[in-house]
Design a protein around this motif. Structure first.
Motif: not given
Length: 130
Positions: A65-66, A94-98, A101-102, A104-108
């Protein structure tokens, strides 16, 4: 590492673990060349290892997924992904947050842990060399 020559990398005396690919583009940004190198030197060997460890068929394709970054979508990169056994899904702008989700929540947090682990490992390598 920052810099525009291989001197920005640690000295050759540092023995990186097997499977690490220490390299960069002139600008330090991903390019079609760096992505193709990443596919052949990191993703494909990792995917092949996972297939063996989990008893999957060699023909089993992986899903990548890119985002829509231009270097991800060049014909030569798309061809190498396909030839290496990967199916691609592109997340619209502009759809990364939707749709990722990883990111935002995991990869960082994972990237921070990786950086921390690398820093500790490299510091130990330097200490051992002294």
């Amino acid at each position: 590492y920052q810099g525009t020559t291989p001197r920005c990398h640690p000295p050759a005396s540092v023995a990186f673990p097997d499977g690490w690919d220490i390299w960069h583009s002139q600008s330090h940004w991903s390019t079609a060349i760096t992505i193709k190198r990443y596919i052949s030197n990191v993703l494909k060997p990792w995917s092949d290892d996972v297939k063996v460890r989990f008893g999957l068929e060699k023909s089993q394709r992986g899903l990548i997924v890119l985002d829509i970054y231009a270097a991800h979508r060049t014909p030569e990169v798309l061809e190498q992904f396909a030839d290496s056994g990967f199916e691609l899904v592109f997340v619209p702008g502009n759809c990364t947050s939707e749709l990722q989700p990883l990111d935002l929540s995991l990869n960082g947090p994972l990237k921070e842990k990786c950086k921390e682990g690398f820093s500790l490992w490299y510091a130990q390598e330097v200490c051992d060399a002294i």
